[in-house]
Motif scaffolding. Structure first.
Motif, PDB file in Angstrom:
ATOM      1  N   UNK A   1       0.856  -1.187   0.000  1.00 34.72           N
ATOM      2  CA  UNK A   1       0.000   0.000   0.000  1.00 34.72           C
ATOM      3  C   UNK A   1       0.892   1.236   0.000  1.00 34.72           C
ATOM      4  N   UNK A   2       0.562   2.185  -0.859  1.00 32.89           N
ATOM      5  CA  UNK A   2       1.339   3.416  -0.958  1.00 32.89           C
ATOM      6  C   UNK A   2       0.440   4.635  -0.862  1.00 32.89           C
ATOM      7  N   UNK A   3       0.920   5.636  -0.158  1.00 33.95           N
ATOM      8  CA  UNK A   3       0.377   6.986  -0.233  1.00 33.95           C
ATOM      9  C   UNK A   3       0.764   7.560  -1.599  1.00 33.95           C
ATOM     10  N   UNK A   4       0.161   8.671  -1.982  1.00 30.84           N
ATOM     11  CA  UNK A   4       0.466   9.247  -3.300  1.00 30.84           C
ATOM     12  C   UNK A   4       1.298  10.521  -3.204  1.00 30.84           C
ATOM     13  N   UNK A   5       0.771  11.561  -2.555  1.00 32.30           N
ATOM     14  CA  UNK A   5       1.435  12.864  -2.601  1.00 32.30           C
ATOM     15  C   UNK A   5       2.748  12.846  -1.831  1.00 32.30           C
ATOM     16  N   UNK A   6       3.836  13.095  -2.564  1.00 29.10           N
ATOM     17  CA  UNK A   6       5.197  13.085  -2.034  1.00 29.10           C
ATOM     18  C   UNK A   6       5.602  11.723  -1.480  1.00 29.10           C
TER      19      UNK A   6
ATOM     20  N   UNK B   1      -0.131  -3.548  -6.166  1.00 28.88           N
ATOM     21  CA  UNK B   1       0.046  -2.212  -5.610  1.00 28.88           C
ATOM     22  C   UNK B   1      -1.302  -1.546  -5.401  1.00 28.88           C
ATOM     23  N   UNK B   2      -1.560  -1.122  -4.168  1.00 34.96           N
ATOM     24  CA  UNK B   2      -2.765  -0.379  -3.842  1.00 34.96           C
ATOM     25  C   UNK B   2      -2.361   1.009  -3.369  1.00 34.96           C
ATOM     26  N   UNK B   3      -3.111   2.002  -3.807  1.00 32.35           N
ATOM     27  CA  UNK B   3      -2.828   3.389  -3.463  1.00 32.35           C
ATOM     28  C   UNK B   3      -3.979   3.929  -2.624  1.00 32.35           C
ATOM     29  N   UNK B   4      -3.636   4.426  -1.450  1.00 34.93           N
ATOM     30  CA  UNK B   4      -4.636   4.983  -0.537  1.00 34.93           C
ATOM     31  C   UNK B   4      -4.277   6.443  -0.317  1.00 34.93           C
ATOM     32  N   UNK B   5      -5.148   7.327  -0.747  1.00 34.25           N
ATOM     33  CA  UNK B   5      -4.855   8.754  -0.738  1.00 34.25           C
ATOM     34  C   UNK B   5      -5.998   9.544  -0.121  1.00 34.25           C
ATOM     35  N   UNK B   6      -5.660  10.704   0.409  1.00 35.64           N
ATOM     36  CA  UNK B   6      -6.680  11.626   0.903  1.00 35.64           C
ATOM     37  C   UNK B   6      -7.223  12.518  -0.205  1.00 35.64           C
ATOM     38  N   UNK B   7      -6.760  12.320  -1.432  1.00 35.33           N
ATOM     39  CA  UNK B   7      -7.310  13.105  -2.539  1.00 35.33           C
ATOM     40  C   UNK B   7      -8.810  12.812  -2.684  1.00 35.33           C
TER      41      UNK B   7
ATOM     42  N   UNK C   1      -7.878   7.477  10.318  1.00 34.15           N
ATOM     43  CA  UNK C   1      -8.922   6.458  10.443  1.00 34.15           C
ATOM     44  C   UNK C   1      -9.423   6.011   9.072  1.00 34.15           C
ATOM     45  N   UNK C   2      -9.563   6.965   8.164  1.00 31.35           N
ATOM     46  CA  UNK C   2      -9.992   6.633   6.800  1.00 31.35           C
ATOM     47  C   UNK C   2      -8.991   5.699   6.128  1.00 31.35           C
ATOM     48  N   UNK C   3      -7.705   6.014   6.233  1.00 30.21           N
ATOM     49  CA  UNK C   3      -6.698   5.195   5.567  1.00 30.21           C
ATOM     50  C   UNK C   3      -6.587   3.812   6.202  1.00 30.21           C
ATOM     51  N   UNK C   4      -6.728   3.762   7.522  1.00 25.07           N
ATOM     52  CA  UNK C   4      -6.711   2.466   8.197  1.00 25.07           C
ATOM     53  C   UNK C   4      -7.858   1.587   7.697  1.00 25.07           C
ATOM     54  N   UNK C   5      -9.025   2.189   7.549  1.00 23.42           N
ATOM     55  CA  UNK C   5     -10.193   1.437   7.074  1.00 23.42           C
ATOM     56  C   UNK C   5      -9.980   0.912   5.653  1.00 23.42           C
ATOM     57  N   UNK C   6      -9.314   1.691   4.827  1.00 23.44           N
ATOM     58  CA  UNK C   6      -9.060   1.230   3.459  1.00 23.44           C
ATOM     59  C   UNK C   6      -8.120   0.027   3.452  1.00 23.44           C
ATOM     60  N   UNK C   7      -7.102   0.056   4.293  1.00 21.92           N
ATOM     61  CA  UNK C   7      -6.188  -1.087   4.370  1.00 21.92           C
ATOM     62  C   UNK C   7      -6.907  -2.319   4.902  1.00 21.92           C
ATOM     63  N   UNK C   8      -7.774  -2.117   5.883  1.00 23.55           N
ATOM     64  CA  UNK C   8      -8.556  -3.240   6.406  1.00 23.55           C
ATOM     65  C   UNK C   8      -9.423  -3.837   5.305  1.00 23.55           C
ATOM     66  N   UNK C   9      -9.965  -2.996   4.448  1.00 18.98           N
ATOM     67  CA  UNK C   9     -10.770  -3.477   3.340  1.00 18.98           C
ATOM     68  C   UNK C   9      -9.952  -4.293   2.345  1.00 18.98           C
ATOM     69  N   UNK C  10      -8.724  -3.869   2.098  1.00 20.90           N
ATOM     70  CA  UNK C  10      -7.844  -4.618   1.202  1.00 20.90           C
ATOM     71  C   UNK C  10      -7.569  -5.999   1.792  1.00 20.90           C
ATOM     72  N   UNK C  11      -7.324  -6.049   3.086  1.00 16.75           N
ATOM     73  CA  UNK C  11      -7.122  -7.339   3.747  1.00 16.75           C
ATOM     74  C   UNK C  11      -8.373  -8.213   3.656  1.00 16.75           C
ATOM     75  N   UNK C  12      -9.512  -7.588   3.807  1.00 11.43           N
ATOM     76  CA  UNK C  12     -10.773  -8.344   3.719  1.00 11.43           C
ATOM     77  C   UNK C  12     -10.988  -8.937   2.327  1.00 11.43           C
TER      78      UNK C  12
ATOM     79  N   UNK D   1      -0.196   9.822   9.436  1.00 10.79           N
ATOM     80  CA  UNK D   1      -1.566   9.441   9.105  1.00 10.79           C
ATOM     81  C   UNK D   1      -1.615   8.368   8.035  1.00 10.79           C
ATOM     82  N   UNK D   2      -0.536   8.212   7.268  1.00  9.61           N
ATOM     83  CA  UNK D   2      -0.471   7.165   6.248  1.00  9.61           C
ATOM     84  C   UNK D   2      -0.208   5.794   6.859  1.00  9.61           C
ATOM     85  N   UNK D   3       0.411   5.772   8.034  1.00 12.76           N
ATOM     86  CA  UNK D   3       1.010   4.547   8.543  1.00 12.76           C
ATOM     87  C   UNK D   3       0.414   4.041   9.848  1.00 12.76           C
ATOM     88  N   UNK D   4      -0.301   4.887  10.562  1.00 16.99           N
ATOM     89  CA  UNK D   4      -0.842   4.469  11.853  1.00 16.99           C
ATOM     90  C   UNK D   4      -2.051   3.564  11.665  1.00 16.99           C
TER      91      UNK D   4
END
Length: 208
Positions: A82-87, A120-126, A162-173, A187-190
């Motif tokens: 899982x990767x963040x996008x911006x920078x 590769x999954x990208x989880x962004x706040x965009x 919390x949003x990013x954590x939920x997305x990773x949980x969804x990928x695991x699911x 916030x990307x990693x917690x």
């Protein structure tokens, strides 16, 4: 919101490019430390060459780990990064252009992973309005996008971590093992849902 099974190149007008420029960089700002007075831009905090060197140092730790972990994949295991996008995946705060250039140290590691069967999954706040331009940008730069998660209307009002954590949980699911999570902000990693995390520099929140 995940990637569609087909990619559609986008044709951006000057107005839409301006909108993308306005939205892309601030999109990660929620939940991050704001720049201190006199350091409103990343360029004021650090030059591009230093940032690239610092990113390379982190990815030089990530690559050996990934090589070992990929080689140790369990039978039938679907591995993901899982990767963040911006920078993180893209250079965002070092001058805007479209498509934005990839962050080379991260792309090098991502290419190794995708060439060895890792998704590769990208989880962004965009926000969701940037889904298609963002997906096209990532694919253009050489990332194979297995899934792109952007914020919908409801997600815009949620805590970013919390949003990013939920997305990773969804990928695991969906049956994936997230062997690495790469980002440049806490916030990307917690929140867990990754075997190992790699934090790129954000220079005390001065890099979005």
């Amino acid at each position: 919101m995940t990637r569609r099974p087909w990619a559609r190149p986008v044709s951006l007008t000057a107005a839409s490019l301006a909108s993308l420029a306005a939205l892309a960089a601030p999109a990660q700002a929620a939940g991050r430390t704001q720049p201190t007075a006199g350091s409103a831009t990343a360029a004021a905090a650090v030059d591009h060459a230093t940032w690239q060197k610092d990113c390379r140092q982190v990815m030089d730790q990530a690559l050996p780990y990934l090589k070992q972990r990929i080689a140790a994949a369990r039978p039938g295991e679907k591995q993901a990064v899982v990767l963040d996008i911006d920078n993180t995946a893209l250079e965002t705060d070092f001058g805007f252009s479209y498509p934005q250039p990839a962050n080379t140290p991260v792309l090098d590691v991502a290419r190794y992973a995708q060439d060895h069967g890792v998704s590769l999954f990208f989880v962004t706040a965009r926000p969701g309005i940037l889904y298609w331009p963002t997906e096209y940008n990532l694919e253009h730069d050489g990332y194979h996008v297995a899934g792109l998660h952007v914020r919908g209307l409801v997600d815009l009002f949620k805590d970013v971590a919390a949003y990013k954590t939920a997305q990773r949980a969804g990928i695991e699911n969906d049956g994936y093992t997230i062997i690495a999570n790469i980002g440049n902000s806490p916030t990307d990693l917690s929140g867990g849902h990754a075997e190992k995390t790699f934090k790129l520099p954000d220079y005390d929140g001065q890099l979005s």
